[in-house]
Design a protein around this motif. Structure first.
Motif, short mmCIF file in Angstrom:
data_model
loop_
_atom_site.label_atom_id
_atom_site.label_comp_id
_atom_site.label_asym_id
_atom_site.label_seq_id
_atom_site.Cartn_x
_atom_site.Cartn_y
_atom_site.Cartn_z
N UNK A 263 0.83 -1.21 0.00
CA UNK A 263 0.00 0.00 0.00
C UNK A 263 0.86 1.26 0.00
N UNK A 264 1.90 1.27 0.83
CA UNK A 264 2.77 2.44 0.91
C UNK A 264 3.55 2.65 -0.39
N UNK A 265 3.87 1.57 -1.08
CA UNK A 265 4.60 1.68 -2.35
C UNK A 265 3.75 2.34 -3.43
N UNK A 266 2.45 2.09 -3.40
CA UNK A 266 1.55 2.61 -4.44
C UNK A 266 1.02 4.00 -4.16
N UNK A 267 1.32 4.56 -2.97
CA UNK A 267 0.81 5.89 -2.63
C UNK A 267 1.45 6.97 -3.50
N UNK A 268 0.71 8.02 -3.74
CA UNK A 268 1.24 9.14 -4.51
C UNK A 268 1.80 10.23 -3.60
N UNK A 269 1.17 10.43 -2.44
CA UNK A 269 1.58 11.49 -1.52
C UNK A 269 1.86 10.91 -0.15
N UNK A 270 2.52 11.69 0.68
CA UNK A 270 2.75 11.29 2.07
C UNK A 270 3.87 10.28 2.22
N UNK A 271 3.77 9.42 3.23
CA UNK A 271 4.78 8.41 3.51
C UNK A 271 4.79 7.41 2.37
N UNK A 272 5.94 7.25 1.73
CA UNK A 272 6.01 6.36 0.59
C UNK A 272 7.19 5.41 0.74
N UNK A 273 6.93 4.14 0.50
CA UNK A 273 7.96 3.11 0.54
C UNK A 273 8.75 3.16 -0.76
N UNK A 274 10.07 3.32 -0.68
CA UNK A 274 10.90 3.36 -1.87
C UNK A 274 11.00 1.97 -2.49
#
Length: 126
Positions: free
Chosen positions: A21-32
């Motif tokens: 989920x974090x990998x697919x986010x556009x804004x905010x906390x994002x998994x590299x």
């Protein structure tokens, strides 16, 4: 009954779904980047014999995630079941870097993944 209780205990938090989920986010906390690897025999023995951490006898895989924010960056490591479930949302080990130095974070991430693939993670980083 025991099977249902074991499922509740080991799948309280699904770290793999959280990383996706974090990998697919556009804004905010994002998994590299993240990697999901099986735990080797030596790492499993060291993890089971370690008395300073809770019992991770259910763990069969490592999940390693790399995050970068403006103020600091992290590499987090979770012991998980084969479907990504773990007993806590807190990682087993975390490397924190000051500032958003993506090259340093990714190099540490790649070193940890290589150590996990060679079954020597707990010896080198534990």
């Amino acid at each position: 009954m025991k099977k249902r209780l074991k499922k509740k205990i080991t799948n309280r938090y699904n770290a793999l779904n959280g990383a996706r989920r974090q990998r697919d986010k556009r804004k905010g906390v994002k998994c590299i980047s993240y990697a999901f690897l099986p735990i080797g025999e030596r790492d499993k023995a060291v993890l089971a014999a370690d008395e300073t951490i809770p019992d991770y006898s259910f763990a069969s895989h490592w999940l390693i995630e790399a995050y970068a924010w403006q103020d600091f960056s992290q590499v987090r490591i979770f012991p998980c079941t084969e479907d990504g479930g773990t007993i806590s949302s807190s990682p087993l080990q975390m490397f924190v870097f000051e500032g958003e130095e993506i090259k340093r974070v990714l190099s540490k991430f790649k070193k940890a993944v290589k150590a996990m693939e060679n079954d020597g993670f707990r010896e080198n980083y534990g």
